[in-house]
Design a protein around this motif. Structure first.
Motif, PDB file in Angstrom:
ATOM      1  N   SER A 231      -0.779  -3.789  12.558  1.00  0.00           N
ATOM      2  CA  SER A 231       0.452  -4.050  11.805  1.00  0.00           C
ATOM      3  C   SER A 231       0.304  -3.463  10.409  1.00  0.00           C
ATOM      4  O   SER A 231      -0.812  -3.310   9.900  1.00  0.00           O
ATOM      5  CB  SER A 231       0.720  -5.551  11.687  1.00  0.00           C
ATOM      6  OG  SER A 231      -0.164  -6.117  10.749  1.00  0.00           O
ATOM      7  N   MET A 232       1.436  -3.138   9.808  1.00  0.00           N
ATOM      8  CA  MET A 232       1.438  -2.650   8.421  1.00  0.00           C
ATOM      9  C   MET A 232       2.692  -3.146   7.733  1.00  0.00           C
ATOM     10  O   MET A 232       3.765  -3.171   8.326  1.00  0.00           O
ATOM     11  CB  MET A 232       1.488  -1.118   8.373  1.00  0.00           C
ATOM     12  CG  MET A 232       0.246  -0.426   8.805  1.00  0.00           C
ATOM     13  SD  MET A 232       0.538   1.362   8.782  1.00  0.00           S
ATOM     14  CE  MET A 232      -0.747   1.871   9.922  1.00  0.00           C
ATOM     15  N   HIS A 233       2.579  -3.505   6.462  1.00  0.00           N
ATOM     16  CA  HIS A 233       3.739  -3.770   5.621  1.00  0.00           C
ATOM     17  C   HIS A 233       4.240  -2.418   5.100  1.00  0.00           C
ATOM     18  O   HIS A 233       3.463  -1.675   4.489  1.00  0.00           O
ATOM     19  CB  HIS A 233       3.356  -4.653   4.432  1.00  0.00           C
ATOM     20  CG  HIS A 233       3.190  -6.111   4.772  1.00  0.00           C
ATOM     21  ND1 HIS A 233       2.394  -6.552   5.797  1.00  0.00           N
ATOM     22  CD2 HIS A 233       3.730  -7.223   4.205  1.00  0.00           C
ATOM     23  CE1 HIS A 233       2.455  -7.881   5.846  1.00  0.00           C
ATOM     24  NE2 HIS A 233       3.260  -8.305   4.890  1.00  0.00           N
ATOM     25  N   VAL A 234       5.495  -2.111   5.347  1.00  0.00           N
ATOM     26  CA  VAL A 234       6.067  -0.843   4.835  1.00  0.00           C
ATOM     27  C   VAL A 234       7.472  -1.088   4.293  1.00  0.00           C
ATOM     28  O   VAL A 234       8.100  -2.106   4.581  1.00  0.00           O
ATOM     29  CB  VAL A 234       6.136   0.259   5.930  1.00  0.00           C
ATOM     30  CG1 VAL A 234       4.769   0.569   6.509  1.00  0.00           C
ATOM     31  CG2 VAL A 234       7.122  -0.124   7.035  1.00  0.00           C
ATOM     32  N   GLY A 235       7.950  -0.111   3.525  1.00  0.00           N
ATOM     33  CA  GLY A 235       9.307  -0.196   2.996  1.00  0.00           C
ATOM     34  C   GLY A 235       9.462  -1.316   1.994  1.00  0.00           C
ATOM     35  O   GLY A 235      10.440  -2.065   2.016  1.00  0.00           O
ATOM     36  N   LEU A 236       8.467  -1.447   1.111  1.00  0.00           N
ATOM     37  CA  LEU A 236       8.490  -2.506   0.099  1.00  0.00           C
ATOM     38  C   LEU A 236       9.107  -1.952  -1.187  1.00  0.00           C
ATOM     39  O   LEU A 236       8.440  -1.299  -1.988  1.00  0.00           O
ATOM     40  CB  LEU A 236       7.070  -3.009  -0.191  1.00  0.00           C
ATOM     41  CG  LEU A 236       6.216  -3.436   1.016  1.00  0.00           C
ATOM     42  CD1 LEU A 236       4.797  -3.775   0.580  1.00  0.00           C
ATOM     43  CD2 LEU A 236       6.842  -4.637   1.704  1.00  0.00           C
ATOM     44  N   GLY A 237      10.376  -2.186  -1.383  1.00  0.00           N
ATOM     45  CA  GLY A 237      11.061  -1.796  -2.615  1.00  0.00           C
ATOM     46  C   GLY A 237      10.871  -0.320  -2.957  1.00  0.00           C
ATOM     47  O   GLY A 237      10.808   0.546  -2.083  1.00  0.00           O
ATOM     48  N   GLU A 238      10.780  -0.062  -4.255  1.00  0.00           N
ATOM     49  CA  GLU A 238      10.660   1.326  -4.724  1.00  0.00           C
ATOM     50  C   GLU A 238       9.370   1.964  -4.234  1.00  0.00           C
ATOM     51  O   GLU A 238       9.301   3.170  -4.017  1.00  0.00           O
ATOM     52  CB  GLU A 238      10.702   1.355  -6.259  1.00  0.00           C
ATOM     53  CG  GLU A 238      12.077   1.038  -6.816  1.00  0.00           C
ATOM     54  CD  GLU A 238      12.065   0.951  -8.330  1.00  0.00           C
ATOM     55  OE1 GLU A 238      11.044   1.304  -8.953  1.00  0.00           O
ATOM     56  OE2 GLU A 238      13.085   0.506  -8.885  1.00  0.00           O
ATOM     57  N   TRP A 239       8.331   1.149  -4.076  1.00  0.00           N
ATOM     58  CA  TRP A 239       7.048   1.680  -3.613  1.00  0.00           C
ATOM     59  C   TRP A 239       7.190   2.278  -2.209  1.00  0.00           C
ATOM     60  O   TRP A 239       6.609   3.316  -1.897  1.00  0.00           O
ATOM     61  CB  TRP A 239       5.998   0.560  -3.617  1.00  0.00           C
ATOM     62  CG  TRP A 239       4.610   1.034  -3.378  1.00  0.00           C
ATOM     63  CD1 TRP A 239       3.893   0.906  -2.227  1.00  0.00           C
ATOM     64  CD2 TRP A 239       3.758   1.736  -4.306  1.00  0.00           C
ATOM     65  NE1 TRP A 239       2.646   1.469  -2.367  1.00  0.00           N
ATOM     66  CE2 TRP A 239       2.547   1.981  -3.642  1.00  0.00           C
ATOM     67  CE3 TRP A 239       3.911   2.174  -5.627  1.00  0.00           C
ATOM     68  CZ2 TRP A 239       1.478   2.656  -4.247  1.00  0.00           C
ATOM     69  CZ3 TRP A 239       2.844   2.839  -6.226  1.00  0.00           C
ATOM     70  CH2 TRP A 239       1.658   3.070  -5.540  1.00  0.00           C
ATOM     71  N   GLY A 240       7.989   1.633  -1.376  1.00  0.00           N
ATOM     72  CA  GLY A 240       8.212   2.124  -0.022  1.00  0.00           C
ATOM     73  C   GLY A 240       8.918   3.469  -0.021  1.00  0.00           C
ATOM     74  O   GLY A 240       8.594   4.366   0.765  1.00  0.00           O
ATOM     75  N   VAL A 241       9.908   3.598  -0.914  1.00  0.00           N
ATOM     76  CA  VAL A 241      10.646   4.863  -1.010  1.00  0.00           C
ATOM     77  C   VAL A 241       9.691   5.982  -1.434  1.00  0.00           C
ATOM     78  O   VAL A 241       9.722   7.090  -0.900  1.00  0.00           O
ATOM     79  CB  VAL A 241      11.791   4.731  -2.055  1.00  0.00           C
ATOM     80  CG1 VAL A 241      12.509   6.060  -2.235  1.00  0.00           C
ATOM     81  CG2 VAL A 241      12.773   3.641  -1.633  1.00  0.00           C
ATOM     82  N   LYS A 242       8.811   5.659  -2.362  1.00  0.00           N
ATOM     83  CA  LYS A 242       7.892   6.665  -2.900  1.00  0.00           C
ATOM     84  C   LYS A 242       6.844   7.085  -1.858  1.00  0.00           C
ATOM     85  O   LYS A 242       6.535   8.264  -1.710  1.00  0.00           O
ATOM     86  CB  LYS A 242       7.188   6.053  -4.120  1.00  0.00           C
ATOM     87  CG  LYS A 242       6.397   7.019  -4.950  1.00  0.00           C
ATOM     88  CD  LYS A 242       5.897   6.322  -6.208  1.00  0.00           C
ATOM     89  CE  LYS A 242       4.649   7.018  -6.722  1.00  0.00           C
ATOM     90  NZ  LYS A 242       3.900   6.196  -7.645  1.00  0.00           N
ATOM     91  N   GLN A 243       6.319   6.119  -1.106  1.00  0.00           N
ATOM     92  CA  GLN A 243       5.184   6.412  -0.222  1.00  0.00           C
ATOM     93  C   GLN A 243       5.608   6.968   1.146  1.00  0.00           C
ATOM     94  O   GLN A 243       4.863   7.736   1.745  1.00  0.00           O
ATOM     95  CB  GLN A 243       4.348   5.140   0.007  1.00  0.00           C
ATOM     96  CG  GLN A 243       3.715   4.582  -1.249  1.00  0.00           C
ATOM     97  CD  GLN A 243       2.791   5.580  -1.940  1.00  0.00           C
ATOM     98  OE1 GLN A 243       3.105   6.082  -3.011  1.00  0.00           O
ATOM     99  NE2 GLN A 243       1.670   5.888  -1.307  1.00  0.00           N
TER     100      GLN A 243
END
Ligand SMILES: [Zn+2]
Length: 463
Positions: A231-243
């Motif tokens: 499992s992975m946490h993804v799409g966390l706010g602006e950080w998700g957009v950047k990564q």
């Protein structure tokens, strides 16, 4: 197993016949019906309009009640079960500072065990029979063992996610160059090596959103070498957009059906389609995402458009309630905003598919089982599956008249309507009560006081 304080005592196993209940089976081959379900040797042996059996059997009257597969929470940081309701209006950075960085380092193994027991107790009480514990409190091997021990003791079905430590929390996330703790090998080889057991193991990784691409690549290789789902946490706010973690995994050829992506709030539509194309699954923590600014908005409708029926999850009880009824209602509330044209940035102006109460119940059950890779064992009322079942009273004042059972449950149900809970045929909640709960409640209160004192933080009060 543990014989320490805080073991849920099952009422009974054996042969059980539920008669005359509204069956919301989540099995398309059977559909919904008013009928009977027979449980033998911990498994569902028969589902039909009427079952007659001879010999010793416990008969449960299902009239004016609904029988469902137990709900499946695909993402809960269970160690926070004893530090509930600290910050209902926190932003994501406030949560991180207070809980992960502030309290996490001061959790002793026993605090993790008690926290997990409290989380499991709350989950079972509210009709959740499987919890995927995203355990990012792996501060030492003793912490890992205590976390797992609690899930054996509680009687819940658990898919245990070995994560990273809360000590030096900042160095483990957002660009981390530290490899996943090597203790996962010991846990796999010596503690959780049976993938058919009630408690099983997977790898809770940080992936390319929270660690460097090189670290992410190495950790994924380790998980797959150990034959563990990821499992992975993804799409966390602006950080998700950047990564753009999913795009990176697609680019490196690592994206696969063994991966569950949690949140996906700011994961792009193109990335969601990549997930769908590769058979990956998703977990939407709708209540947390709606209540805690900083992550983005629930991606439920965008996931549906991409071709993924999501699972649902609670996330952290330090900020939101630990039941799935609230999660389902939050998902609906956000959909209403979306329909009204006032939704968040990722959704505005798009023609998105919608979902209803029956969909939400399937997200909370069979789709959860799929996301955990255990749909061959649980998630629906199907002959041959393990008997993870919940019986809900439909004659309670808050649910009357329950003409449309799915709508009644999603709109109005709470833990108090959950009359009976069964995991693999063992009855853990009966007539609305869980035996053994009192000890866990007392231990949780003491643990919360201890970790706050050790961290030098004030215990919140009403004064
Ligand atoms: Zn989480």
């Amino acid at each position: 197993m543990s014989d320490q304080t805080g073991t849920v005592r099952p009422v009974q196993g054996g042969r059980i016949l539920v008669k005359g209940a509204h069956l919301l089976t989540q099995d398309p081959a059977i559909g919904d019906l008013v009928g009977d379900v027979l449980v033998e040797d911990g498994r569902i042996s028969e589902v039909s309009q009427s079952i007659e059996v001879s010999g010793e059997v416990r008969v449960v009257d299902g009239s004016r009640k609904a029988l469902l597969p137990g709900m499946i929470d695909t993402h809960r940081h269970a160690w926070q079960g004893a530090i509930r309701s600290l910050g209902p209006s926190w932003s994501y950075p406030q949560y991180r500072d207070h809980v992960q960085i502030g309290l996490g380092p001061y959790f002793e193994p026993e605090d993790v065990r008690i926290g997990n027991l409290a989380a499991d107790l709350m989950a079972l009480d509210a009709g959740i029979t499987t919890v995927r514990d995203e355990s990012h409190i792996m501060n030492s091997p003793e912490h890992s063992d205590a976390a797992i021990d609690a899930h054996w003791s509680s009687g819940i079905r658990c898919v245990f996610g070995h994560g990273w430590p809360s000590t030096e929390a900042e160095s483990w996330q957002f660009g981390s160059d530290r490899h996943h703790p090597d203790d996962i090998r010991r846990v796999r080889e010596q503690v959780l090596n049976d993938d058919t057991a009630r408690v099983t193991l997977y790898a809770m990784l940080r992936g390319p959103e929270l660690s460097t691409p090189e670290i992410a690549c190495g950790d994924i290789a380790t998980a797959r070498e150990l034959d563990l789902r990821i499992s992975m946490h993804v799409g966390l706010g602006e950080w998700g957009v950047k990564q753009q973690a999913v795009r990176r995994l697609f680019g490196s050829g690592e994206l696969g059906p063994d991966m569950t992506f949690i949140h996906c709030c700011t994961t792009t539509d193109e990335e969601l389609r990549m997930m769908a194309d590769h058979g990956a699954t998703a977990s939407v923590a709708a209540a947390l995402e709606v209540f805690m600014p900083g992550l983005g908005q629930p991606a439920t409708n965008r996931l549906l458009k991409a071709g993924i029926r999501p699972s649902l999850s609670v996330d952290v009880e330090s900020a939101v309630s630990g039941d799935m009824f609230g999660v389902m209602r939050a998902a609906l509330a956000y959909q209403q905003l979306l329909s009204a044209g006032v939704a968040g940035g990722m959704d505005t102006g798009k023609d998105l598919p919608t979902f209803d109460a029956a969909d939400l119940l399937s997200f909370a059950t069979i789709e959860g089982a799929r996301a955990c890779g255990i749909d061959d064992r649980t998630g629906s009322i199907s002959p041959g599956k393990e008997a993870d079942l919940i019986l809900m009273s439909l004659s309670d004042p808050n649910l009357l008249p329950a003409n449309d059972v799915a709508s009644a449950l999603v709109t109005g149900a709470h833990a108090g309507n959950v009359e009976m809970v069964m995991v693999a045929g063992r009855i853990l909640k009966s007539e609305g009560r869980i035996s053994g709960a009192e000890d866990i409640v007392d231990a949780a209160a003491a643990s919360s006081r201890r970790v706050h004192r050790a961290a030098g933080l004030q215990i919140p009060t009403s004064d």
